[in-house]
Design an enzyme around this catalytic site. Structure first.
Site, short mmCIF file in Angstrom:
data_model
loop_
_atom_site.label_atom_id
_atom_site.label_comp_id
_atom_site.label_asym_id
_atom_site.label_seq_id
_atom_site.Cartn_x
_atom_site.Cartn_y
_atom_site.Cartn_z
CD GLN A 204 -3.11 1.42 -2.64
OE1 GLN A 204 -2.44 1.35 -1.62
NE2 GLN A 204 -3.87 2.47 -2.93
CE LYS B 2 -7.73 -3.32 -3.08
NZ LYS B 2 -8.30 -2.34 -2.15
CB THR C 47 -6.89 2.16 -4.53
OG1 THR C 47 -6.14 0.97 -4.33
CG2 THR C 47 -8.17 2.09 -3.72
CG ASP D 119 -10.67 -6.89 -2.36
OD1 ASP D 119 -11.83 -6.44 -2.34
OD2 ASP D 119 -9.66 -6.17 -2.26
CG HIS E 198 -11.21 0.25 0.32
ND1 HIS E 198 -10.50 0.98 -0.59
CD2 HIS E 198 -10.45 0.27 1.44
CE1 HIS E 198 -9.38 1.42 -0.05
NE2 HIS E 198 -9.32 1.00 1.19
CB SER F 280 -0.88 0.00 1.25
OG SER F 280 -1.42 1.28 1.47
CE1 TYR G 136 -6.42 4.66 -1.87
CE2 TYR G 136 -4.61 4.48 -0.30
CZ TYR G 136 -5.87 4.11 -0.73
OH TYR G 136 -6.59 3.18 -0.02
C1 LIG Z 1 -6.60 -2.26 7.77
C2 LIG Z 1 -6.88 -2.15 6.30
C3 LIG Z 1 -6.22 -1.19 5.55
C4 LIG Z 1 -6.45 -1.09 4.17
N1 LIG Z 1 -5.72 -0.18 3.44
C5 LIG Z 1 -5.86 -0.16 2.09
C6 LIG Z 1 -5.02 0.67 1.31
O1 LIG Z 1 -4.14 1.36 1.81
N2 LIG Z 1 -5.22 0.66 -0.04
C7 LIG Z 1 -6.17 -0.11 -0.64
O2 LIG Z 1 -6.31 -0.08 -1.87
N3 LIG Z 1 -6.96 -0.92 0.09
C8 LIG Z 1 -6.82 -0.98 1.43
N4 LIG Z 1 -7.61 -1.83 2.17
C9 LIG Z 1 -8.59 -2.69 1.48
C10 LIG Z 1 -7.96 -4.05 1.14
O3 LIG Z 1 -6.99 -3.92 0.13
C11 LIG Z 1 -9.03 -5.02 0.62
O4 LIG Z 1 -9.75 -4.42 -0.43
C12 LIG Z 1 -9.99 -5.50 1.70
O5 LIG Z 1 -9.33 -5.64 2.94
C13 LIG Z 1 -10.58 -6.84 1.29
O6 LIG Z 1 -11.51 -7.29 2.21
P1 LIG Z 1 -11.16 -8.38 3.37
O7 LIG Z 1 -10.43 -7.62 4.43
O8 LIG Z 1 -12.50 -8.85 3.79
O9 LIG Z 1 -10.28 -9.46 2.76
C14 LIG Z 1 -7.40 -1.94 3.55
C15 LIG Z 1 -8.06 -2.90 4.30
C16 LIG Z 1 -7.81 -3.02 5.67
C17 LIG Z 1 -8.53 -4.09 6.45
#
Ligand SMILES: Cc1cc2nc3c(=O)[nH]c(=O)nc-3n(C[C@H](O)[C@H](O)[C@H](O)COP(=O)(O)O)c2cc1C
Length: 375
Positions: free
Chosen positions: A111, A236, A139, A291, A260, A90, A113
């Site tokens: 990834q 994404k 994203t 996801d 997300h 990330s 932003y």
């Molecule tokens: C603590 C946390 C931080 C996240 N940070 C980002 C991020 O920085 N960038 C991003 O594209 N998605 C982020 N996500 C989303 C994840 O990439 C992903 O889409 C999501 O966790 C999938 O669902 P799941 O946790 O049920 O597997 C984050 C998710 C969590 C749980």
């Protein structure tokens, strides 16, 4: 781990309806198993953007994973390499782009932003390119920060700032506090040296990101990004057929069907429920990753049967990381690999490549199924 961290990982936006929907959607599908099929030799490997993966599960980008274990992103990247799959770093990581690249030779995605300050964006992309990341994952579902009320309630700020509640939380989790003394830093590593974030600036995660991310980004900016990044581009955060079609028109190589993890717009449907319309819209012109809510190997099998090439996980590997560092993340991936293999055996479908919707019963499975023989 301290409560504020657990809540940051586990929670979602508003009433967390979409968080719950993501997991629930998998149980709306049941299996149509075939019997008396030779399943003695099974294959759960696949390819994604030309890269062979030992299992169809990759690690998604998560901000601040390095708060769950010292050097968390490096440990997770090593675990992914051991299990022959991809780690996605990330933008909002604790470890830097370069620290994770030094974790060892392995396919890694970065990834991104898009920041208001395009020079910051450009420099992130150039650093990822120089450090050998193989794909750029943009994203697109964070034009504003989701309303994560658990974080607001817990006063979750970066770097952590003592409030009476947080001090109590930390005192009850001294093991974590001691472990974190080995952490290189407790903030967003990729900006530690820039004006974008000064170390002394304790800011709420939500406040910080909504101040910095460019809310005016449109499809036209993809062309700009293409000029900076010659490799594969992954979008994404797509949840509709229209957006998926536009993504294909813009030539993206892969799409992550994602809400997300329910952390952005509460009220979006479960990722699994929008997958079929996106599969139809994309018509094989880009690879699809799903996801949100993957908790078992059988969930991965269902997503794959509906047309996703691979799945990303977020929270599951974070819990492995918090509990056991690199070994914990490896264990999560091993459990998923074993469950995928065993589901395929019980389903009478020895190879992942043979899966299709005829193995499912549910809202989008075939109503009439041809007889097919796999031997
Ligand atoms: C603590 C946390 C931080 C996240 N940070 C980002 C991020 O920085 N960038 C991003 O594209 N998605 C982020 N996500 C989303 C994840 O990439 C992903 O889409 C999501 O966790 C999938 O669902 P799941 O946790 O049920 O597997 C984050 C998710 C969590 C749980």
């Amino acid at each position: 781990m301290p409560r504020f961290l657990f809540d940051f990982v586990e929670g979602g936006a508003d009433d967390e309806v979409t968080v719950r929907a993501n997991q629930q959607a998998f149980s709306d599908y049941t299996f149509r198993a075939r019997t008396l099929v030779d399943v003695s030799a099974r294959d759960v490997s696949t390819t994604l953007l030309g890269q062979r993966l030992a299992l169809p599960v990759i690690l998604g980008p998560v901000g601040l994973a390095g708060l769950l274990a010292p050097h968390g992103e490096v440990l997770a990247a090593r675990a992914a390499a051991r299990l022959e799959t991809i780690f996605t770093l990330s933008t909002m990581s604790v470890c830097t782009i370069e620290e994770v690249a030094a974790a060892g030779p392995a396919p890694r995605w970065f990834q991104l932003y898009i920041w208001k300050d395009r020079e910051i964006t450009r420099s992130l992309v150039e650093r990822a390119r120089a450090a050998g990341y193989s794909a750029l994952c943009l994203t697109v579902d964070v034009p504003d920060m989701g309303n994560r009320e658990r974080d607001v309630r817990n006063g979750f700020v970066v770097p952590p700032r003592p409030t009476p509640g947080n001090v109590m939380d930390l005192l009850l989790h001294l093991g974590w506090v001691l472990r974190m003394t080995r952490s290189p830093r407790a903030t967003f590593g990729n900006f530690a040296d820039t004006k974008a974030l000064s170390r002394r600036d304790a800011v709420s995660v939500a406040g910080y990101t909504s101040r910095q991310f460019d809310q005016s980004v449109t499809w036209a900016d993809l062309e700009w990004l293409r000029g900076l990044w010659p490799g594969p581009l992954v979008l994404k955060g797509i949840t509709t057929a229209e957006d998926a079609r536009r993504a294909v028109e813009h030539g993206v190589e892969a799409i992550v069907v994602s809400n997300h993890g329910g952390r952005q717009l509460d009220g979006l449907p479960a990722s699994l429920d929008v997958l079929p319309e996106i599969v139809e819209a994309v018509d094989g012109k880009a690879e699809l990753i799903l996801d949100g809510g993957i908790r078992r190997g059988s969930d991965v099998v269902k997503a794959r049967a509906l047309g996703a090439r691979a799945c990303m996980i977020g929270r599951p590997f974070l819990y492995g990381l918090a509990a056991g560092g690199q070994a914990g993340v490896e264990r999560v991936l091993e459990i998923l690999r074993k469950e995928i293999s065993s589901t395929l055996a019980l389903l009478g479908c020895p190879r992942l490549e043979q899966l299709d919707a005829s193995y499912l019963r549910g809202p989008h499975s075939y109503s009439k199924v041809e007889d097919r023989s796999h031997d």
